[in-house]
Design a protein around this motif. Sequence first.
Motif, short mmCIF file in Angstrom:
data_model
loop_
_atom_site.label_atom_id
_atom_site.label_comp_id
_atom_site.label_asym_id
_atom_site.label_seq_id
_atom_site.Cartn_x
_atom_site.Cartn_y
_atom_site.Cartn_z
N LEU A 1 -15.05 -15.74 33.76
CA LEU A 1 -15.85 -16.94 34.01
C LEU A 1 -17.21 -16.86 33.33
O LEU A 1 -17.70 -17.85 32.79
CB LEU A 1 -16.03 -17.14 35.52
N GLY A 2 -17.80 -15.68 33.32
CA GLY A 2 -19.13 -15.53 32.73
C GLY A 2 -19.15 -15.76 31.23
O GLY A 2 -20.11 -16.29 30.68
N VAL A 3 -18.07 -15.37 30.56
CA VAL A 3 -17.99 -15.53 29.10
C VAL A 3 -17.39 -16.88 28.73
O VAL A 3 -17.78 -17.50 27.75
CB VAL A 3 -17.14 -14.40 28.48
N GLY A 4 -16.47 -17.38 29.54
CA GLY A 4 -15.68 -18.54 29.14
C GLY A 4 -16.22 -19.89 29.53
O GLY A 4 -15.70 -20.91 29.09
N CYS A 5 -17.26 -19.95 30.38
CA CYS A 5 -17.79 -21.26 30.77
C CYS A 5 -19.24 -21.12 31.20
O CYS A 5 -19.78 -20.02 31.29
CB CYS A 5 -16.95 -21.86 31.90
N ASP A 6 -19.88 -22.27 31.47
CA ASP A 6 -21.31 -22.26 31.78
C ASP A 6 -21.61 -22.62 33.23
O ASP A 6 -22.62 -23.23 33.53
CB ASP A 6 -22.05 -23.23 30.84
N CYS A 7 -20.72 -22.27 34.13
CA CYS A 7 -20.85 -22.51 35.57
C CYS A 7 -20.39 -23.90 36.00
O CYS A 7 -19.99 -24.09 37.14
CB CYS A 7 -22.27 -22.30 36.09
N ASP B 1 -10.77 -24.87 32.65
CA ASP B 1 -9.78 -24.24 31.78
C ASP B 1 -9.69 -22.74 32.05
O ASP B 1 -8.59 -22.17 32.06
CB ASP B 1 -10.12 -24.48 30.31
N VAL B 2 -10.84 -22.09 32.24
CA VAL B 2 -10.85 -20.65 32.50
C VAL B 2 -10.17 -20.36 33.84
O VAL B 2 -9.36 -19.44 33.97
CB VAL B 2 -12.28 -20.09 32.49
N LEU B 3 -10.50 -21.16 34.85
CA LEU B 3 -9.87 -20.98 36.16
C LEU B 3 -8.36 -21.16 36.07
O LEU B 3 -7.60 -20.39 36.68
CB LEU B 3 -10.45 -21.98 37.16
N ALA B 4 -7.92 -22.15 35.30
CA ALA B 4 -6.48 -22.39 35.17
C ALA B 4 -5.78 -21.22 34.51
O ALA B 4 -4.64 -20.90 34.87
CB ALA B 4 -6.24 -23.67 34.39
N ARG B 5 -6.46 -20.59 33.55
CA ARG B 5 -5.84 -19.41 32.92
C ARG B 5 -5.78 -18.24 33.90
O ARG B 5 -4.83 -17.45 33.88
CB ARG B 5 -6.63 -19.00 31.66
N LEU B 6 -6.78 -18.15 34.76
CA LEU B 6 -6.78 -17.08 35.76
C LEU B 6 -5.74 -17.33 36.84
O LEU B 6 -4.93 -16.44 37.17
CB LEU B 6 -8.16 -16.95 36.40
N ILE B 7 -5.78 -18.54 37.42
CA ILE B 7 -4.88 -18.86 38.53
C ILE B 7 -4.87 -20.37 38.72
O ILE B 7 -5.92 -21.01 38.76
CB ILE B 7 -5.33 -18.13 39.83
N SER B 8 -3.68 -20.93 38.83
CA SER B 8 -3.55 -22.38 38.99
C SER B 8 -4.06 -22.82 40.35
O SER B 8 -4.26 -22.02 41.26
CB SER B 8 -2.09 -22.80 38.82
N CYS C 1 -23.59 -22.04 39.86
CA CYS C 1 -22.68 -20.96 39.45
C CYS C 1 -21.80 -20.46 40.59
O CYS C 1 -20.86 -19.71 40.35
CB CYS C 1 -23.48 -19.80 38.85
N THR C 2 -22.09 -20.85 41.82
CA THR C 2 -21.24 -20.43 42.93
C THR C 2 -19.96 -21.27 43.01
O THR C 2 -18.98 -20.83 43.59
CB THR C 2 -21.99 -20.53 44.26
N ARG C 3 -19.97 -22.46 42.42
CA ARG C 3 -18.84 -23.38 42.60
C ARG C 3 -17.54 -22.85 42.01
O ARG C 3 -16.49 -22.94 42.67
CB ARG C 3 -19.19 -24.75 42.02
N PRO C 4 -17.53 -22.32 40.78
CA PRO C 4 -16.27 -21.79 40.26
C PRO C 4 -15.70 -20.67 41.12
O PRO C 4 -14.48 -20.54 41.25
CB PRO C 4 -16.65 -21.27 38.86
N TYR C 5 -16.57 -19.89 41.75
CA TYR C 5 -16.11 -18.78 42.59
C TYR C 5 -15.54 -19.29 43.90
O TYR C 5 -14.61 -18.69 44.46
CB TYR C 5 -17.24 -17.78 42.81
N ASP C 6 -16.07 -20.41 44.39
CA ASP C 6 -15.48 -21.02 45.59
C ASP C 6 -14.07 -21.52 45.27
O ASP C 6 -13.15 -21.37 46.09
CB ASP C 6 -16.35 -22.20 46.06
N ASP D 1 -18.38 -26.07 33.83
CA ASP D 1 -17.19 -26.51 33.09
C ASP D 1 -16.21 -25.35 33.00
O ASP D 1 -15.96 -24.82 31.92
CB ASP D 1 -17.60 -27.01 31.70
N CYS D 2 -15.66 -24.98 34.14
CA CYS D 2 -14.83 -23.77 34.22
C CYS D 2 -13.36 -24.05 34.49
O CYS D 2 -12.60 -23.13 34.76
CB CYS D 2 -15.38 -22.85 35.32
#
Length: 222
Positions: free
Chosen positions: A97-103, A108-115, A153-158, A105-106
């Motif tokens: 997440l830190g490399v692939g998005c800016d907190c 696509d990165v989240l989808a690659r990690l887990i749907s 930046c907490t939102r993608p982790y939620d 717009d994540c």
Amino acid sequence: MRLVVWAVLVVLAGCGRGVPENARVVVAGDSVMAWNRSAGGAVADELSRLLAEPVGDVSLPYAKVTGTSALPGLDIRRQVAGLSARWVVLNGGANDLGVGCDCTDCGDVLARLISDDGRSGAIPALVAGLRARGSRVLWADYYTAPVYAGTACTRPYDRLQARLERLAAATPGMELVDMGAVLPSSDETLFSRDRTHPSPAGSARIAAQIAERLRAVDPALR
């Protein structure tokens, strides 16, 4: 500069503590797990003391779940590729997440990690591979570090946590713990000076949380 960075990464790749032959528990993942290792206070060190038995450790700073690297240890999937321990304890996704998005717009990165339904992506595939080899999995979901508390930046982790909860609920032999339950961002004594990684006290709390769950679900570790 690139040569210097590469040299540092090579050193890091050799810093994993390794896996004792009789280890029933192995820790894998990123810098959250590896932090404080040089002082003998990483999560695996503390977990070994609490369980009173050897605990393997293949975690490394900068490790990601997705992507490739010439250094196997920086790909969490490759960290665990040869493991068949009774339990594999791991985390991952922050560096993706830190490399692939800016907190903000994540997606696509989240989808690659887990749907969204927790059924597909790199993390479910990683867990499925471990389960197929007979290992049970304990995934440690991230805490909110003080440096990010109150920011977008907490939102993608939620979102990551919600998806991990769906995966764990649908996967026999997988346990999920929330490190945020034992590392509140308001207590900065639990974090290192970078206000991101755990202090020795923070690593000890994570290890205690993991040990408690392992003992609760596995009589062999009591």
